[in-house]
Structure formats: structure tokens, C-alpha cells
Scaffold this motif. Structure first.
Motif, PDB file in Angstrom:
ATOM      1  N   SER A 345       0.845  -1.211   0.000  1.00 46.23           N
ATOM      2  CA  SER A 345       0.000   0.000   0.000  1.00 46.23           C
ATOM      3  C   SER A 345       0.870   1.248   0.000  1.00 46.23           C
ATOM      4  N   LYS A 346       1.999   1.165   0.703  1.00 50.88           N
ATOM      5  CA  LYS A 346       2.905   2.308   0.777  1.00 50.88           C
ATOM      6  C   LYS A 346       3.488   2.622  -0.603  1.00 50.88           C
ATOM      7  N   GLU A 347       3.968   1.591  -1.293  1.00 47.96           N
ATOM      8  CA  GLU A 347       4.532   1.792  -2.626  1.00 47.96           C
ATOM      9  C   GLU A 347       3.464   2.305  -3.585  1.00 47.96           C
ATOM     10  N   TYR A 348       2.247   1.797  -3.408  1.00 49.05           N
ATOM     11  CA  TYR A 348       1.179   2.218  -4.307  1.00 49.05           C
ATOM     12  C   TYR A 348       0.858   3.701  -4.131  1.00 49.05           C
ATOM     13  N   ALA A 349       0.955   4.175  -2.893  1.00 48.42           N
ATOM     14  CA  ALA A 349       0.713   5.599  -2.642  1.00 48.42           C
ATOM     15  C   ALA A 349       1.723   6.433  -3.434  1.00 48.42           C
ATOM     16  N   GLU A 350       2.963   5.962  -3.509  1.00 51.22           N
ATOM     17  CA  GLU A 350       4.001   6.640  -4.296  1.00 51.22           C
ATOM     18  C   GLU A 350       3.672   6.570  -5.782  1.00 51.22           C
ATOM     19  N   TYR A 351       3.346   5.375  -6.227  1.00 48.24           N
ATOM     20  CA  TYR A 351       3.043   5.123  -7.637  1.00 48.24           C
ATOM     21  C   TYR A 351       1.915   6.046  -8.115  1.00 48.24           C
ATOM     22  N   ARG A 352       0.910   6.180  -7.281  1.00 47.57           N
ATOM     23  CA  ARG A 352      -0.274   6.946  -7.635  1.00 47.57           C
ATOM     24  C   ARG A 352       0.030   8.421  -7.873  1.00 47.57           C
ATOM     25  N   LYS A 353       1.034   8.924  -7.137  1.00 43.78           N
ATOM     26  CA  LYS A 353       1.377  10.339  -7.267  1.00 43.78           C
ATOM     27  C   LYS A 353       1.758  10.695  -8.700  1.00 43.78           C
ATOM     28  N   PHE A 354       2.537   9.819  -9.348  1.00 43.92           N
ATOM     29  CA  PHE A 354       2.942  10.168 -10.708  1.00 43.92           C
ATOM     30  C   PHE A 354       2.232   9.308 -11.747  1.00 43.92           C
ATOM     31  N   ASN A 355       1.164   8.692 -11.374  1.00 41.88           N
ATOM     32  CA  ASN A 355       0.463   7.795 -12.274  1.00 41.88           C
ATOM     33  C   ASN A 355      -1.039   7.862 -12.095  1.00 41.88           C
ATOM     34  N   TYR A 356      -1.574   9.070 -11.944  1.00 50.16           N
ATOM     35  CA  TYR A 356      -3.006   9.095 -11.648  1.00 50.16           C
ATOM     36  C   TYR A 356      -3.860   8.652 -12.824  1.00 50.16           C
ATOM     37  N   MET A 357      -3.241   8.607 -14.033  1.00 45.11           N
ATOM     38  CA  MET A 357      -3.999   8.119 -15.188  1.00 45.11           C
ATOM     39  C   MET A 357      -4.221   6.611 -15.107  1.00 45.11           C
ATOM     40  N   ASN A 358      -3.197   5.921 -14.607  1.00 46.80           N
ATOM     41  CA  ASN A 358      -3.289   4.464 -14.566  1.00 46.80           C
ATOM     42  C   ASN A 358      -3.915   4.042 -13.250  1.00 46.80           C
ATOM     43  N   ASN A 359      -5.206   4.291 -13.136  1.00 43.21           N
ATOM     44  CA  ASN A 359      -5.812   4.068 -11.828  1.00 43.21           C
ATOM     45  C   ASN A 359      -6.545   2.736 -11.727  1.00 43.21           C
ATOM     46  N   PHE A 360      -6.336   1.866 -12.703  1.00 49.41           N
ATOM     47  CA  PHE A 360      -6.945   0.546 -12.583  1.00 49.41           C
ATOM     48  C   PHE A 360      -6.029  -0.325 -11.750  1.00 49.41           C
ATOM     49  N   LYS A 361      -6.428  -0.614 -10.565  1.00 48.73           N
ATOM     50  CA  LYS A 361      -5.581  -1.460  -9.734  1.00 48.73           C
ATOM     51  C   LYS A 361      -6.452  -2.504  -9.058  1.00 48.73           C
ATOM     52  N   ALA A 362      -5.802  -3.610  -8.766  1.00 44.35           N
ATOM     53  CA  ALA A 362      -6.495  -4.638  -8.014  1.00 44.35           C
ATOM     54  C   ALA A 362      -5.915  -4.620  -6.602  1.00 44.35           C
ATOM     55  N   TYR A 363      -6.787  -4.633  -5.636  1.00 51.77           N
ATOM     56  CA  TYR A 363      -6.326  -4.671  -4.261  1.00 51.77           C
ATOM     57  C   TYR A 363      -6.651  -6.043  -3.673  1.00 51.77           C
ATOM     58  N   TYR A 364      -5.641  -6.715  -3.126  1.00 50.27           N
ATOM     59  CA  TYR A 364      -5.856  -8.002  -2.470  1.00 50.27           C
ATOM     60  C   TYR A 364      -5.529  -7.812  -0.994  1.00 50.27           C
ATOM     61  N   SER A 365      -6.460  -8.169  -0.157  1.00 56.70           N
ATOM     62  CA  SER A 365      -6.232  -7.951   1.273  1.00 56.70           C
ATOM     63  C   SER A 365      -5.248  -8.977   1.811  1.00 56.70           C
ATOM     64  N   LYS A 366      -4.893  -8.828   3.074  1.00 61.22           N
ATOM     65  CA  LYS A 366      -4.153  -9.886   3.745  1.00 61.22           C
ATOM     66  C   LYS A 366      -5.110 -11.040   3.965  1.00 61.22           C
ATOM     67  N   VAL A 367      -4.575 -12.216   4.198  1.00 64.78           N
ATOM     68  CA  VAL A 367      -5.437 -13.326   4.611  1.00 64.78           C
ATOM     69  C   VAL A 367      -5.552 -13.199   6.134  1.00 64.78           C
ATOM     70  N   PHE A 368      -6.688 -12.676   6.576  1.00 68.65           N
ATOM     71  CA  PHE A 368      -6.878 -12.410   8.008  1.00 68.65           C
ATOM     72  C   PHE A 368      -7.388 -13.652   8.729  1.00 68.65           C
ATOM     73  N   ARG A 369      -6.837 -13.914   9.891  1.00 69.10           N
ATOM     74  CA  ARG A 369      -7.366 -15.000  10.698  1.00 69.10           C
ATOM     75  C   ARG A 369      -8.569 -14.463  11.459  1.00 69.10           C
ATOM     76  N   CYS A 370      -9.657 -15.223  11.464  1.00 64.41           N
ATOM     77  CA  CYS A 370     -10.841 -14.768  12.189  1.00 64.41           C
ATOM     78  C   CYS A 370     -10.523 -14.758  13.686  1.00 64.41           C
ATOM     79  N   ASP A 371     -11.161 -13.835  14.402  1.00 64.05           N
ATOM     80  CA  ASP A 371     -10.774 -13.605  15.797  1.00 64.05           C
ATOM     81  C   ASP A 371     -10.963 -14.829  16.692  1.00 64.05           C
ATOM     82  N   LYS A 372     -12.110 -15.500  16.516  1.00 62.76           N
ATOM     83  CA  LYS A 372     -12.371 -16.577  17.480  1.00 62.76           C
ATOM     84  C   LYS A 372     -12.370 -17.976  16.868  1.00 62.76           C
TER      85      LYS A 372
END
Ligand SMILES: [Ca+2]
Ligand SMILES: [Ca+2]
Ligand SMILES: [Ca+2]
Length: 409
Positions: A345-372
Motif C-alpha cells: 500500500s505504501k509503494e502504491y501511494a508513491e506510484y499513484r502520485k505520478f500515475n493518476y492516469m493508470n488508476n486501474f488497480k487490483a487490491y488483495y487484502s491480507k489473509v486475516f485469521r478470524c478472531d475466534k
């Protein structure tokens, strides 16, 4: 009006499947979902000063008197389609394909901005054309077209600069500089679901000069210039093999990360590339499948044998996908038949600054363990056109994957 109708035709088939996350409570996942819904709107109209400031030291801007008019650019596709009714999509598509099939040195003619020769060196300035990215590149041959090298100029197409193919200036200014006329425009509205972005012209009489010393620099000699490594691939410009897996950055389909092999990488590879039988369910929108671990590699190989082979031409090799993820296992998965750049996400924030035209991105979350719940995980994929939420249970034999939320635009 046409715009609105197209929008209605194409994008109002928006389906929202039931989004029930019973079976997993996960505070971190809920927090993530909230933060994503806020981050969707990030576009700010470009300010005049921003559009007028050259983004690179190796680029200079001069205003000229007798400038080429962008409305005089001859676009064969536009010419051939101008009399077609706007809804003749098939005819338009055929014409586009015909024009794109005409190539010079592997580059479709409609994408070539300008070609020039100086002292036996040929340069082709062109743009890539894909919904993933749209950038200005340079292809150079020093041996009369026998061998070519390819260089990213750092310029994102239509982001401030609209290069003019009818520029009256020769492409070569001198043996170290290229020049091309351009319009400078600022974007006032970005593209939303297939509707073209809107621009206001700030200057229509620009002559851009590009210093080749910077553009041609490939410090590690891996075939990708430093500008592309630092701005697009986020690979190491001083190492031929950023992740040290023995495959060079240019050939590596996942150049930034080595592949750790564990049950989680198998789960994610199975989700991305597998083709498992879907269990029959009462709710037709609910999908469930099982990824066996013991036979994972063989299964995947067999499943993919039936798929048609993808064509890989020169242009396709420049269209790599970007996936934004902070999941350590996902970043390292072995991608199949496609180059993927995993950005945090950090690198993407940088990328976005000089690439606002290329805004098609796929976001994949972490694999979160359920709490209980024991051995239960939740994972989500979010792109501008689809969203998927997976509830996943680990068993001794493998992964049981349930798609509990699915929307498409
Ligand atoms: Ca390099
Ligand atoms: Ca490198
Ligand atoms: Ca590598």
C-alpha cells in the motif's frame, strides 16, 4: 448524451450478491473494509501550475510560435468509424483490430507517435495502449533495425502531455536529444467506469525536449532502463535480479519477490489460477470449492492444460498487472503466464502520485485469521470492476474456500 447512454448500457448491470460474513468475526478485516471505502475517491482536478511544471529534470519545455494543431492529427480509426452509428460496436471493433494489425517493428501503427533517424540510429516514440497502463516508450535500433532496445520515457500518456504525431519538428534534435510537440492539458475529471476523462488545454504550443542520457540509462544492464525500474516496476536498478531467484528482472514474472512455498501460497495461487469444481449450493450465488494440498501442483497443471495459450507479442510483454497487497505470502506467489508487480500500500501511494492516469488497480487484502474461530480466515479482492470476499477454512487435507460476497460492475 451518448456518454450517458453508454454508461447506462455498459455499467448499470451492477450486481450485489449477499454479503454475509457470518462464520467469521475479524476486527482487522472490518477496519480494512472501512478504510477502502474511504480511499476510493482520490482524484483531485489537476492544477494549472502542476500541469505546467516538467516532471523530470531530463525533460524541458519550450513554447513555440508555429505549432502543429492536434485537431489536424489524422487518425485512421476515427476516419473509418466517423460515419458509423455510435452503437455499432462490432464494426468499430473490427476496424480497430484491422488498424492495430498493421505494425512497424512490432508496434501497431496507430500507437506510433513519431519515427526518426540520425547517423544510422532509428528511434520510435510510441505509446502502449491498454486499460492497465498507457505510457510513452521509446524503441531504439543502432544497427538498421536488426536489434532493438526499449525504454520507458517516464511519461504517462495523456497525463499533462498529449504528444502530437503531426509535430513538424524532426524527432532527433541532436545525437543526445529528442524533441516532440505536445499539448499540455490538465485533467478536470478522471475516468469513471468507462467514461472518458475530461481535460482543459493549458498550452497548445509546447516543444518537449528529452535528454537521452537519462532515458537510455540501464545501470545493471538487465534490459530495463533505470526509469522503468524505479517508476513502474519498483525493482532494483542496480541489480539484474532483484529477488535473487536466478531469473533476471526482465524475464521474471514476479521480479520483486522470491516464492516461499507454504500452504498459504498454495491457497492464493489456487484462488488466482485454479479451476476447481464448484460445490452445488442452495443459494446459487454462493460458491464453494476445495483446494487439496497433497496434489496441489499436479492439479493446477492439469487444470491449466485445457486453457488456450495466451498470445505473447512484444506489446503484451509491456502490459503488466499491478496488484496492491500487504500480504507477505501473496507477494511471493508464482504468477502464471503473466507479469505481475506486487506493490505494498505504501509503494502504491508513491506510484499513484505520478500515475493518476493508470488508476486501474487490483487490491488483495491480507489473509486475516478470524478472531475466534479456529483455522478460519477471511480474504478479499477489490478492483474497480469486481469485488470478492472469501471465507476460508483449513482442514488437514486442504483449503475449503467459500465465496461469501461477490459484486461486479
Ligand atoms: Ca535495468
Ligand atoms: Ca534490475
Ligand atoms: Ca528474479
Amino acid at each position: 448524451m451518448k456518454k450517458i447512454i453508454t454508461l447506462l448500457l455498459l455499467f448499470l448491470f451492477y450486481v450485489l450478491f449477499s454479503q454475509q460474513t457470518d462464520g467469521c468475526k475479524c476486527v482487522q478485516f472490518e477496519k480494512l473494509k472501512d478504510s477502502l471505502s474511504h480511499s476510493q475517491i482520490f482524484f483531485q482536478p489537476v492544477k494549472k501550475e502542476e500541469a505546467l511544471t516538467p516532471p523530470f529534470k531530463y525533460m524541458s519545455v519550450k513554447y513555440i510560435k508555429e505549432n502543429a494543431q492536434s485537431e489536424n492529427i489524422i487518425d485512421p480509426i476515427k476516419q473509418r468509424t466517423k460515419d458509423l452509428p455510435y452503437d455499432s460496436f462490432d464494426a468499430r471493433y473490427t476496424i480497430m483490430q484491422e488498424e492495430f494489425a498493421k505494425k512497424v517493428n512490432d508496434i501497431p501503427i496507430p500507437l506510433i507517435i513519431k519515427t526518426g533517424q540520425l547517423n544510422g540510429t532509428t528511434a520510435i516514440l510510441y505509446t502502449t495502449d491498454s486499460f492497465l497502463s498507457n505510457d510513452y516508450y521509446l524503441r531504439i535500433s543502432k544497427d538498421n533495425g536488426k536489434t532493438w532496445k526499449n525504454y520507458f520515457t517516464g511519461l504517462v500518456a495523456n497525463q499533462h502531455y498529449f504528444l502530437k504525431s503531426n509535430s513538424r519538428y524532426p524527432l532527433w534534435k541532436d545525437s543526445n536529444h529528442l524533441q516532440i510537440e505536445a499539448d499540455i492539458k490538465r485533467m478536470t475529471q478522471h475516468s469513471v467506469y468507462g467514461v472518458s476523462p475530461e481535460y482543459v488545454t493549458v498550452k497548445d504550443n509546447v516543444l518537449l525536449t528529452l535528454d537521452l542520457t537519462e532515458i537510455l540509462k540501464d545501470s545493471d544492464g538487465d534490459g530495463i532502463n533505470d526509469i522503468e525500474e524505479t517508476r513502474k516496476l519498483f525493482t532494483n536498478p542496480y541489480s539484474k535480479d532483484t529477488d535473487g531467484d536466478g531469473i533476471g528482472d526482465a524475464e521474471d514474472n514476479n521480479p520483486k519477490y522470491k516464492t516461499p512455498e507454504n500452504d498459504f501460497t498454495k491457497l492464493l495461487q489456487g484462488i488466482m489460477y485454479g479451476n476447481y469444481d464448484i460445490a452445488v449450493h442452495q443459494n446459487p450465488f454462493h460458491e464453494e470449492f476445495f483446494i487439496p494440498l497433497a496434489t496441489f501442483k499436479d492439479d493446477l497443471k492439469k487444470q491449466r492444460e485445457d486453457l488456450p495459450e495466451r498470445k505473447k507479442d512484444f506489446m503484451a510483454s509491456l502490459n503488466y498487472k499491478i496488484i496492491v497487497t500487504d500480504d507477505e505470502n501473496l507477494k511471493g506467489i508464482e504468477t502464471i503466464d503473466e507479469k505481475i508487480i506486487f506493490l505494498t500500500s505504501k509503494e502504491y501511494a508513491e506510484y499513484r502520485k505520478f500515475n493518476y492516469m493508470n488508476n486501474f488497480k487490483a487490491y488483495y487484502s491480507k489473509v486475516f485469521r478470524c478472531d475466534k474461530e479456529k483455522d478460519t480466515y477471511i480474504f478479499m479482492i477489490d478492483t474497480p470492476t469486481t469485488g470478492l470476499t472469501y471465507l476460508i477454512k483449513k482442514t488437514p487435507e486442504g483449503w475449503n474456500v467459500n465465496i461469501i460476497g461477490h459484486w461486479m460492475a
